[in-house]
Design a protein around this motif. Structure first.
Motif, PDB file in Angstrom:
ATOM      1  N   ILE A  50       0.856  -1.210   0.000  1.00 35.81           N
ATOM      2  CA  ILE A  50       0.000   0.000   0.000  1.00 35.81           C
ATOM      3  C   ILE A  50       0.884   1.250   0.000  1.00 35.81           C
ATOM      4  N   LEU A  51       1.913   1.222   0.842  1.00 36.93           N
ATOM      5  CA  LEU A  51       2.793   2.400   0.922  1.00 36.93           C
ATOM      6  C   LEU A  51       3.548   2.607  -0.382  1.00 36.93           C
ATOM      7  N   LEU A  52       3.977   1.493  -0.957  1.00 44.01           N
ATOM      8  CA  LEU A  52       4.729   1.573  -2.207  1.00 44.01           C
ATOM      9  C   LEU A  52       3.902   2.282  -3.277  1.00 44.01           C
ATOM     10  N   ARG A  53       2.604   1.971  -3.311  1.00 41.31           N
ATOM     11  CA  ARG A  53       1.768   2.537  -4.367  1.00 41.31           C
ATOM     12  C   ARG A  53       1.167   3.887  -3.999  1.00 41.31           C
ATOM     13  N   HIS A  54       0.967   4.120  -2.688  1.00 42.45           N
ATOM     14  CA  HIS A  54       0.189   5.316  -2.339  1.00 42.45           C
ATOM     15  C   HIS A  54       0.924   6.361  -1.488  1.00 42.45           C
ATOM     16  N   ALA A  55       2.173   6.120  -1.146  1.00 39.30           N
ATOM     17  CA  ALA A  55       2.869   7.105  -0.300  1.00 39.30           C
ATOM     18  C   ALA A  55       2.862   8.512  -0.928  1.00 39.30           C
TER      19      ALA A  55
ATOM     20  N   SER B 228      11.236  -0.899  10.612  1.00 39.04           N
ATOM     21  CA  SER B 228      10.546  -1.594   9.544  1.00 39.04           C
ATOM     22  C   SER B 228      10.997  -1.100   8.177  1.00 39.04           C
ATOM     23  N   VAL B 229      10.877  -1.956   7.200  1.00 39.47           N
ATOM     24  CA  VAL B 229      11.232  -1.607   5.828  1.00 39.47           C
ATOM     25  C   VAL B 229      10.256  -0.579   5.269  1.00 39.47           C
ATOM     26  N   LYS B 230       9.136  -0.382   6.002  1.00 36.97           N
ATOM     27  CA  LYS B 230       8.124   0.553   5.505  1.00 36.97           C
ATOM     28  C   LYS B 230       8.534   2.005   5.739  1.00 36.97           C
ATOM     29  N   THR B 231       9.293   2.242   6.817  1.00 40.39           N
ATOM     30  CA  THR B 231       9.606   3.623   7.196  1.00 40.39           C
ATOM     31  C   THR B 231      10.285   4.412   6.069  1.00 40.39           C
ATOM     32  N   PRO B 232      11.323   3.856   5.377  1.00 39.11           N
ATOM     33  CA  PRO B 232      11.965   4.637   4.326  1.00 39.11           C
ATOM     34  C   PRO B 232      11.002   5.069   3.221  1.00 39.11           C
ATOM     35  N   LEU B 233       9.982   4.244   2.943  1.00 41.45           N
ATOM     36  CA  LEU B 233       9.006   4.633   1.915  1.00 41.45           C
ATOM     37  C   LEU B 233       8.310   5.931   2.324  1.00 41.45           C
ATOM     38  N   LEU B 234       7.968   6.011   3.602  1.00 40.79           N
ATOM     39  CA  LEU B 234       7.286   7.213   4.092  1.00 40.79           C
ATOM     40  C   LEU B 234       8.235   8.400   4.165  1.00 40.79           C
ATOM     41  N   LEU B 235       9.460   8.136   4.606  1.00 42.04           N
ATOM     42  CA  LEU B 235      10.436   9.234   4.714  1.00 42.04           C
ATOM     43  C   LEU B 235      10.686   9.835   3.333  1.00 42.04           C
TER      44      LEU B 235
ATOM     45  N   ALA C 140     -14.180   7.512  17.479  1.00 42.07           N
ATOM     46  CA  ALA C 140     -14.310   7.398  18.944  1.00 42.07           C
ATOM     47  C   ALA C 140     -13.016   7.838  19.623  1.00 42.07           C
ATOM     48  N   GLY C 141     -11.905   7.684  18.907  1.00 38.03           N
ATOM     49  CA  GLY C 141     -10.605   8.074  19.466  1.00 38.03           C
ATOM     50  C   GLY C 141     -10.250   9.519  19.186  1.00 38.03           C
ATOM     51  N   GLY C 142     -11.183  10.294  18.663  1.00 42.47           N
ATOM     52  CA  GLY C 142     -10.941  11.722  18.496  1.00 42.47           C
ATOM     53  C   GLY C 142     -10.306  12.103  17.176  1.00 42.47           C
ATOM     54  N   TRP C 143     -10.367  11.220  16.172  1.00 43.73           N
ATOM     55  CA  TRP C 143      -9.766  11.509  14.869  1.00 43.73           C
ATOM     56  C   TRP C 143     -10.843  11.517  13.788  1.00 43.73           C
ATOM     57  N   SER C 144     -10.627  12.284  12.733  1.00 47.65           N
ATOM     58  CA  SER C 144     -11.561  12.290  11.596  1.00 47.65           C
ATOM     59  C   SER C 144     -10.924  11.567  10.424  1.00 47.65           C
ATOM     60  N   PRO C 145     -11.461  10.381  10.074  1.00 45.89           N
ATOM     61  CA  PRO C 145     -10.884   9.664   8.926  1.00 45.89           C
ATOM     62  C   PRO C 145     -11.102  10.473   7.652  1.00 45.89           C
ATOM     63  N   ILE C 146     -10.046  10.593   6.824  1.00 47.90           N
ATOM     64  CA  ILE C 146     -10.219  11.379   5.593  1.00 47.90           C
ATOM     65  C   ILE C 146      -9.866  10.589   4.335  1.00 47.90           C
ATOM     66  N   ALA C 147      -9.111   9.519   4.454  1.00 42.70           N
ATOM     67  CA  ALA C 147      -8.769   8.728   3.259  1.00 42.70           C
ATOM     68  C   ALA C 147      -8.347   7.340   3.704  1.00 42.70           C
ATOM     69  N   GLU C 148      -8.476   6.360   2.794  1.00 39.60           N
ATOM     70  CA  GLU C 148      -7.970   5.023   3.118  1.00 39.60           C
ATOM     71  C   GLU C 148      -7.596   4.281   1.853  1.00 39.60           C
ATOM     72  N   TRP C 149      -6.660   3.384   2.004  1.00 37.33           N
ATOM     73  CA  TRP C 149      -6.151   2.628   0.877  1.00 37.33           C
ATOM     74  C   TRP C 149      -6.052   1.171   1.317  1.00 37.33           C
ATOM     75  N   THR C 150      -6.221   0.255   0.350  1.00 36.66           N
ATOM     76  CA  THR C 150      -6.025  -1.161   0.676  1.00 36.66           C
ATOM     77  C   THR C 150      -5.097  -1.765  -0.378  1.00 36.66           C
ATOM     78  N   ASP C 151      -4.632  -2.969  -0.087  1.00 32.29           N
ATOM     79  CA  ASP C 151      -3.859  -3.727  -1.081  1.00 32.29           C
ATOM     80  C   ASP C 151      -4.864  -4.251  -2.118  1.00 32.29           C
ATOM     81  N   PRO C 152      -4.385  -4.773  -3.257  1.00 37.33           N
ATOM     82  CA  PRO C 152      -5.320  -5.191  -4.315  1.00 37.33           C
ATOM     83  C   PRO C 152      -6.338  -6.232  -3.851  1.00 37.33           C
ATOM     84  N   GLU C 153      -5.977  -7.089  -2.890  1.00 38.69           N
ATOM     85  CA  GLU C 153      -6.935  -8.105  -2.421  1.00 38.69           C
ATOM     86  C   GLU C 153      -7.875  -7.582  -1.328  1.00 38.69           C
TER      87      GLU C 153
END
Ligand code: AVI
Length: 328
Positions: A67-72, A93-100, A297-310
């Motif tokens: 998901i990060l690879l495609r949507h970061a 995690s290997v995910k962090t560099p994608l976000l950085l 409920a945790g005080g956040w407003s969801p604004i977007a979401e992404w999933t993997d192809p499956e």
């Protein structure tokens, strides 16, 4: 926590050992018997968790990476660049560099309870991102903590990877999200990985892999009790069980006694009958609507979401609600 695979304490300092003993005594005496999954993560447990994330059946880590690879870049377009990125849990995690790479943050704050682990992974990231200002923070993000001085003036984006929120009960998850909203402050974003409800077979396979790595991870808790609390629990007298509890929408891991047995922990005697279990972990799964309700409920407003192809796993982006409008 792995986010959590990070609790690699070499030897328990005595206050941690006292807490471990207290929880083990209470958990083994309770009915049903239960122990907290946070005790999985000694050095061996952290290694086993890393091995789990590479298993063919354990789709969670790969799906989030995908998901990060495609949507970061899209995530970065929404949050903007130049924020402080606050990662709750392991920064290895290997995910962090994608976000950085995508977010180009002005500062990066990996937060973990294990100092050793935190400094190792921060040093590795510093080599890869020499211009990035990195401020590792040793803290238990389940409790209130203060952000390092240099990032206090920056707007923030939090990242809570791996569906670690699934290891919390709903009230604890809500409290955690509220505390995170307070820490990240106004004009903040939260990016959070949440595993989805799906076919029970697929879920059970992810927690009961054919190579038996998850079984070793679960049984390692017995080795840890024996080592740190002078226990005499025979690991061979227990088997790993993973089951889908549909009513609670969670995978449960248990250690089931294969015959009646007696053992001691730090001199205290316990007995358990054949077929009885010790509940060691719950991993809650959320449908799309339930995940958004949890964030609200945790005080956040969801604004977007992404999933993997499956559609196995979701990455949700939420913003902190603006401060209440003042009456005219
Ligand atoms: C850390 N946590 C999100 C993992 C999970 O999937 O609940 C821990 C785990 N337990 C067994 N396998 C992985």
């Amino acid at each position: 926590m792995p986010a959590h695979a990070a609790h690699a304490l070499k030897r328990l300092p005595s206050s941690a050992e006292d807490l471990f003993r207290t929880e083990v005594f209470a958990g083994l005496s309770a009915r049903p018997r239960a122990l907290s999954p946070r005790w999985f993560y000694d050095r061996r447990g952290s290694e086993l968790f890393e091995a789990i994330t590479a298993l063919p059946e354990y789709y969670l880590t790969r799906a989030e990476y995908d998901i990060l690879l495609r949507h970061a870049p899209e995530i970065a377009r929404i949050t903007g660049s130049g924020r402080a990125l606050i990662e709750l849990g392991s920064g290895s995690s290997v995910k962090t560099p994608l976000l950085l790479n995508a977010l180009a943050p002005r500062a990066y704050v990996p937060i973990d309870i294990s100092g050793d682990f935190l400094h190792q992974s921060a040093a590795a990231l510093a080599k890869r991102f020499p211009a990035l200002s990195i401020h590792p923070l040793i803290a238990d993000f389940m409790n209130p903590f203060t952000l390092p001085g240099p990032v206090r003036s920056l707007p923030r984006v939090g990242y809570f990877a791996g569906s670690t929120i699934g290891n919390m009960t709903v009230p604890v998850a809500v409290e955690f999200l509220r505390a995170t909203a307070r820490t990240l402050g106004e004009d903040a974003f939260l990016l959070i990985g949440i595993d989805r409800i799906k076919d029970a077979k697929r879920l059970i396979a992810a927690y009961d892999d054919t190579q038996g790595v998850t079984a070793q991870f679960n049984l390692n808790l017995i080795h840890r009790i024996n080592r740190d609390l002078r226990g005499t629990m025979p690991a061979r007298a227990f088997r790993h069980v993973a089951l889908w509890n549909d009513y609670e929408a969670r995978i449960e891991m248990h250690l089931e006694a294969v015959h009646d047995l007696e053992f001691t922990v730090d001199g205290e005697s316990f007995s358990i009958s054949e077929g009885e279990t010790i509940h060691t972990e719950s991993s809650l799964k959320y449908g799309p609507r339930e995940a958004r309700t949890l964030l609200r409920a945790g005080g956040w407003s969801p604004i977007a979401e992404w999933t993997d192809p499956e559609g196995l796993f979701a990455l949700l982006l939420a913003s902190s609600p603006s401060p209440p409008a003042l009456p005219p």
